[in-house]
Design a protein around this motif. Structure first.
Motif, PDB file in Angstrom:
ATOM      1  N   GLY A 195      -4.623  37.461  83.376  1.00 23.88           N
ATOM      2  CA  GLY A 195      -5.676  36.640  82.781  1.00 23.88           C
ATOM      3  C   GLY A 195      -5.989  36.985  81.342  1.00 23.88           C
ATOM      4  N   GLN A 196      -5.135  37.732  80.672  1.00 26.01           N
ATOM      5  CA  GLN A 196      -5.395  38.192  79.304  1.00 26.01           C
ATOM      6  C   GLN A 196      -4.336  37.681  78.327  1.00 26.01           C
ATOM      7  N   VAL A 197      -3.955  36.409  78.415  1.00 28.82           N
ATOM      8  CA  VAL A 197      -2.892  35.844  77.572  1.00 28.82           C
ATOM      9  C   VAL A 197      -3.335  35.804  76.115  1.00 28.82           C
ATOM     10  N   GLY A 198      -2.411  36.179  75.226  1.00 28.23           N
ATOM     11  CA  GLY A 198      -2.667  36.154  73.787  1.00 28.23           C
ATOM     12  C   GLY A 198      -2.664  37.547  73.193  1.00 28.23           C
ATOM     13  N   LYS A 199      -3.047  37.616  71.910  1.00 31.26           N
ATOM     14  CA  LYS A 199      -3.135  38.917  71.217  1.00 31.26           C
ATOM     15  C   LYS A 199      -4.263  39.723  71.835  1.00 31.26           C
ATOM     16  N   GLN A 200      -4.030  41.022  71.983  1.00 27.96           N
ATOM     17  CA  GLN A 200      -5.009  41.904  72.614  1.00 27.96           C
ATOM     18  C   GLN A 200      -5.337  43.079  71.697  1.00 27.96           C
ATOM     19  N   HIS A 201      -6.610  43.458  71.694  1.00 29.81           N
ATOM     20  CA  HIS A 201      -7.068  44.672  71.013  1.00 29.81           C
ATOM     21  C   HIS A 201      -8.196  45.237  71.858  1.00 29.81           C
ATOM     22  N   LYS A 202      -7.877  46.224  72.656  1.00 27.41           N
ATOM     23  CA  LYS A 202      -8.864  46.869  73.527  1.00 27.41           C
ATOM     24  C   LYS A 202      -9.264  48.198  72.896  1.00 27.41           C
ATOM     25  N   MET A 203     -10.555  48.454  72.886  1.00 30.06           N
ATOM     26  CA  MET A 203     -11.062  49.697  72.314  1.00 30.06           C
ATOM     27  C   MET A 203     -11.574  50.594  73.429  1.00 30.06           C
ATOM     28  N   ILE A 204     -11.304  51.876  73.293  1.00 34.08           N
ATOM     29  CA  ILE A 204     -11.754  52.888  74.245  1.00 34.08           C
ATOM     30  C   ILE A 204     -12.599  53.880  73.454  1.00 34.08           C
ATOM     31  N   THR A 205     -13.820  54.104  73.902  1.00 36.36           N
ATOM     32  CA  THR A 205     -14.733  55.006  73.202  1.00 36.36           C
ATOM     33  C   THR A 205     -14.880  56.296  73.994  1.00 36.36           C
ATOM     34  N   ILE A 206     -14.580  57.416  73.347  1.00 36.22           N
ATOM     35  CA  ILE A 206     -14.771  58.734  73.945  1.00 36.22           C
ATOM     36  C   ILE A 206     -16.099  59.274  73.437  1.00 36.22           C
ATOM     37  N   THR A 207     -16.975  59.657  74.357  1.00 32.68           N
ATOM     38  CA  THR A 207     -18.245  60.281  74.000  1.00 32.68           C
ATOM     39  C   THR A 207     -18.145  61.748  74.396  1.00 32.68           C
ATOM     40  N   SER A 208     -18.432  62.639  73.433  1.00 35.77           N
ATOM     41  CA  SER A 208     -18.278  64.077  73.687  1.00 35.77           C
ATOM     42  C   SER A 208     -19.276  64.872  72.864  1.00 35.77           C
ATOM     43  N   ASN A 209     -19.195  66.186  73.016  1.00 37.55           N
ATOM     44  CA  ASN A 209     -20.038  67.088  72.226  1.00 37.55           C
ATOM     45  C   ASN A 209     -19.367  67.485  70.910  1.00 37.55           C
ATOM     46  N   ALA A 210     -18.322  66.774  70.529  1.00 39.58           N
ATOM     47  CA  ALA A 210     -17.596  67.082  69.292  1.00 39.58           C
ATOM     48  C   ALA A 210     -18.470  66.810  68.080  1.00 39.58           C
ATOM     49  N   SER A 211     -18.065  67.345  66.932  1.00 38.07           N
ATOM     50  CA  SER A 211     -18.818  67.148  65.698  1.00 38.07           C
ATOM     51  C   SER A 211     -18.983  65.661  65.389  1.00 38.07           C
ATOM     52  N   SER A 212     -18.019  64.850  65.774  1.00 35.59           N
ATOM     53  CA  SER A 212     -18.141  63.395  65.710  1.00 35.59           C
ATOM     54  C   SER A 212     -18.296  62.936  67.153  1.00 35.59           C
ATOM     55  N   GLU A 213     -19.528  62.555  67.530  1.00 34.66           N
ATOM     56  CA  GLU A 213     -19.865  62.292  68.936  1.00 34.66           C
ATOM     57  C   GLU A 213     -19.027  61.198  69.589  1.00 34.66           C
ATOM     58  N   HIS A 214     -18.659  60.161  68.818  1.00 34.66           N
ATOM     59  CA  HIS A 214     -17.879  59.053  69.365  1.00 34.66           C
ATOM     60  C   HIS A 214     -16.523  58.978  68.666  1.00 34.66           C
ATOM     61  N   THR A 215     -15.469  58.907  69.476  1.00 34.29           N
ATOM     62  CA  THR A 215     -14.108  58.766  68.963  1.00 34.29           C
ATOM     63  C   THR A 215     -13.535  57.479  69.541  1.00 34.29           C
ATOM     64  N   MET A 216     -12.987  56.631  68.665  1.00 31.58           N
ATOM     65  CA  MET A 216     -12.442  55.346  69.094  1.00 31.58           C
ATOM     66  C   MET A 216     -10.923  55.417  69.224  1.00 31.58           C
ATOM     67  N   LEU A 217     -10.427  54.840  70.319  1.00 32.68           N
ATOM     68  CA  LEU A 217      -8.992  54.686  70.546  1.00 32.68           C
ATOM     69  C   LEU A 217      -8.704  53.183  70.616  1.00 32.68           C
ATOM     70  N   HIS A 218      -7.489  52.787  70.250  1.00 34.83           N
ATOM     71  CA  HIS A 218      -7.152  51.368  70.189  1.00 34.83           C
ATOM     72  C   HIS A 218      -5.858  51.085  70.943  1.00 34.83           C
ATOM     73  N   LEU A 219      -5.883  50.045  71.770  1.00 35.54           N
ATOM     74  CA  LEU A 219      -4.727  49.582  72.537  1.00 35.54           C
ATOM     75  C   LEU A 219      -4.466  48.149  72.084  1.00 35.54           C
ATOM     76  N   ARG A 220      -3.267  47.897  71.529  1.00 37.27           N
ATOM     77  CA  ARG A 220      -2.966  46.576  70.976  1.00 37.27           C
ATOM     78  C   ARG A 220      -1.651  46.052  71.543  1.00 37.27           C
TER      79      ARG A 220
END
Length: 156
Positions: A126-151
């Motif tokens: 059900g996901q026909v076409g161009k795709q860009h899915k984002m995954i957000t990691i929340t952690s205790n790192a110095s940068s609290e949110h880290t974004m990953l991208h699936l295309r």
């Protein structure tokens, strides 16, 4: 609707953690009693060789292009990262931007210098076409949110 609790929790944390001084703000000399000038501050322990960076989540490659797949196929990928900081890295949550993408991650702390990974599975039904899915990691790192991208692209 899954993002509402994350937003509420973020707002609560941001408003409850305000101590009046920004982290990293230097104390002026006038704020330090003369008898403590040049001495270790009371209540703080200095560990030789340790820096103050805390946990640092360093992703090897934050984007993955799966190319073209037929609708209904499942795409699997592992995003690898290293804790390059001086404190254990604790991942509290990993959230995908769409229910068609399922992330898995280790709940155990990742020691300084150790590696971890986030495994994602994208269901292209059900996901026909161009795709860009984002995954957000929340952690205790110095940068609290880290974004990953699936295309990629899904064709019939």
């Amino acid at each position: 609707m899954k993002w509402i609790p994350l937003v509420l929790m973020s707002v609560t944390l941001l408003t409850s953690c305000n101590t009046g001084k920004d982290q990293g703000e230097e104390t002026e000399a006038a704020d330090i009693p003369m008898e403590q000038v040049g001495k270790q501050p009371v209540g703080q322990t200095i560990i030789p060789g340790a820096d103050s960076t805390g946990a640092v989540l360093e992703v090897v490659d934050d984007a993955y292009d799966f190319g073209t797949v037929k609708e209904g196929e499942k795409v699997k990928h592992e995003f690898k990262f290293t804790n390059t900081g001086s404190s254990p890295l604790i991942i509290s949550n990993v959230q995908a931007s769409c229910g068609c993408t399922t992330p898995e991650y280790s709940k155990n702390p990742i020691a300084p210098g150790d590696q971890g990974m986030v495994k994602v599975v994208f269901n292209s039904a059900g996901q026909v076409g161009k795709q860009h899915k984002m995954i957000t990691i929340t952690s205790n790192a110095s940068s609290e949110h880290t974004m990953l991208h699936l295309r990629g692209e899904v064709v019939k």
